[in-house]
Design a protein around this motif. Structure first.
Motif, PDB file in Angstrom:
ATOM      1  N   PRO A  76       0.829  -1.209   0.000  1.00 24.15           N
ATOM      2  CA  PRO A  76       0.000   0.000   0.000  1.00 24.15           C
ATOM      3  C   PRO A  76       0.863   1.258   0.000  1.00 24.15           C
ATOM      4  N   ASP A  77       0.364   2.326  -0.629  1.00 22.76           N
ATOM      5  CA  ASP A  77       1.072   3.599  -0.571  1.00 22.76           C
ATOM      6  C   ASP A  77       0.606   4.368   0.668  1.00 22.76           C
ATOM      7  N   CYS A  78       1.150   5.574   0.833  1.00 23.70           N
ATOM      8  CA  CYS A  78       0.816   6.373   2.012  1.00 23.70           C
ATOM      9  C   CYS A  78      -0.672   6.663   2.084  1.00 23.70           C
ATOM     10  N   ALA A  79      -1.268   6.960   0.932  1.00 30.23           N
ATOM     11  CA  ALA A  79      -2.688   7.303   0.915  1.00 30.23           C
ATOM     12  C   ALA A  79      -3.549   6.121   1.360  1.00 30.23           C
ATOM     13  N   ALA A  80      -3.191   4.917   0.919  1.00 25.86           N
ATOM     14  CA  ALA A  80      -3.955   3.731   1.306  1.00 25.86           C
ATOM     15  C   ALA A  80      -3.859   3.484   2.807  1.00 25.86           C
ATOM     16  N   LEU A  81      -2.669   3.692   3.376  1.00 29.03           N
ATOM     17  CA  LEU A  81      -2.493   3.491   4.814  1.00 29.03           C
ATOM     18  C   LEU A  81      -3.224   4.568   5.613  1.00 29.03           C
ATOM     19  N   ALA A  82      -3.259   5.775   5.066  1.00 23.89           N
ATOM     20  CA  ALA A  82      -3.947   6.860   5.772  1.00 23.89           C
ATOM     21  C   ALA A  82      -5.445   6.625   5.871  1.00 23.89           C
ATOM     22  N   SER A  83      -5.985   5.823   4.975  1.00 19.59           N
ATOM     23  CA  SER A  83      -7.428   5.562   4.985  1.00 19.59           C
ATOM     24  C   SER A  83      -7.793   4.294   5.741  1.00 19.59           C
TER      25      SER A  83
END
Length: 411
Positions: A166-173
């Protein structure tokens, strides 16, 4: 638009050229229901400060601060309207840009149920597992609220219900979780974001341990998008500990974990599934001589000692019939009665262990372990008088108090 690596290089060059320490910093804090406060610091004024949110591998400008403002401040973002961005600011990944400088990448730390001041600084603990911890990994996967983040690249076998690279955006969600398993090496920025989504611990799983888990528990391999099986906890080589929900569905998973015997400590509540194991003679219902089951109440410790010899003998008989199998020990919630019998078995089979050692071993694999204090007192007596071990109840009280409770109704 510059990518992150280029901007970091330019940042370093700018800092060196102007002989100033790097000081562009960002912290994301909640604002209202969906908004965020971007708390910023910069080394100097004169250039505008731009707040950017991540979209895939790109960064989109969302808001800015004039260059003649202070060197620190708060920028409130109440909503996002840019195409491709998350629905709310609280789900976004943020950074700041000031000329050639870029800040750290940050996302909102989410730890529900805590005081706001604690929420702002809370980060998950981290634990580096060893190559022999395959059983621990299996059990962590069975804990409610565990997320799996697979950072390994390539066409590799995966665990079910996992996030792959996952990228940062996926982890942030990612919704709030209790614990996380990280397979492989997760970049520092992504690990920082994940730590804000996890209340308990992030367990790091090295490559050798990943291979051991996939080999020992092959039934957990599958499509990352498929749901993970809900199974009881494996405790050492020969025990499985769980609750009545596991017992009711025993026939669905008994072969998966090689169950050859069952100790049913709640026979008045859970119907025995004799057909779920190879030899029904090894399905043992625990009844006291008074015709009642254990009640898990204050003062019930003496009744535990009365039924313990037969329960331990039943475990031994099942394992003698199949030395590669496991025995499933359960009550209603798998917290006290099942944990007490499992602790007694661990004591009996590990000649140097005290009651503290047995409970600590069990609790590491089954965190909801919570022995009735009357049972713990009885087991300490069993360890001292029957097995010749040092007493350790006070150590258990002092160091593992959450795994003891006073007398109460059966759970």
């Amino acid at each position: 638009m510059l990518d992150l690596q280029e901007s970091c290089e330019l940042e370093q060059e700018a800092a060196n050229d102007q002989d100033e320490p790097f000081g562009l910093a960002l912290e994301v804090k909640p604002f209202g229901k969906n908004g965020v406060r971007l708390c910023w610091q910069r080394p100097r004024s004169g250039q505008p400060l731009v707040a950017e949110a991540q979209v895939g591998s790109d960064w989109v400008s969302v808001a800015d601060v004039p260059g003649d403002s202070d060197q620190s401040g708060v920028l409130v973002v109440r909503a996002l309207s840019n195409p491709g961005l998350p629905t709310t600011p609280q789900d976004a990944v943020w950074r700041l840009r000031c000329g050639h400088l870029t800040s750290n990448i940050a996302a909102l730390v989410r730890v529900p149920g805590t005081h706001r001041a604690q929420q702002m600084s809370r980060r998950a603990q981290q634990d580096q597992l060893c190559d022999h911890d395959a059983e621990r990994v299996y059990n962590i996967l069975q804990w409610y609220g565990t997320i799996v983040v697979d950072a390994r690249a390539g066409d590799l076998p995966r665990l079910t219900e996992s996030l792959v690279q996952p990228d940062c955006a996926a982890l942030a969600s990612v919704p709030f979780r209790d614990n996380a398993l990280v397979l492989g090496e997760l970049p520092a920025e992504q690990l920082e974001i994940l730590s804000g989504r996890v209340a308990g611990c992030i367990y790091k799983v090295p490559p050798g341990l990943v291979r051991a888990v996939l080999a020992d528990f092959v039934f957990m391999v599958g499509a990352p998008s498929s749901k993970r099986s809900a199974l009881p906890n494996v405790v050492g080589s020969h025990l499985v500990v769980g609750h009545q929900g596991h017992a009711v569905k025993l026939s669905e998973w008994s072969k998966t974990l090689g169950i050859v015997g069952v100790i049913n400590l709640a026979p008045n509540k859970v119907t025995s599934a004799l057909e779920a194991i190879p030899d029904p003679r090894h399905y043992h219902e625990v009844w006291h001589a008074d015709g009642e089951p254990l009640w898990d109440t204050s003062g019930d410790g003496s009744r535990l000692l009365d039924v313990l010899p037969d329960a331990l003998q039943a475990i031994d008989a099942a394992l003698e019939a199949d030395t590669t199998g496991r025995v499933f020990v359960h009550c209603q919630q798998g917290r006290s009665r099942a944990a007490s019998v499992a602790s007694a078995f661990l004591l009996a089979k590990n000649s140097s262990w005290t009651l503290f050692d047995a409970v600590a071993f069990l609790a590491q694999r089954r965190p909801e372990t919570e022995l009735n204090l009357s049972y713990a007192e009885a087991l300490d007596e069993f360890a001292a008088l029957s097995l010749g071990r040092p007493r350790s109840l006070e150590q258990l009280r002092d160091e593992l108090p959450r795994h003891l409770r006073g007398g109460g109704v059966a759970r």
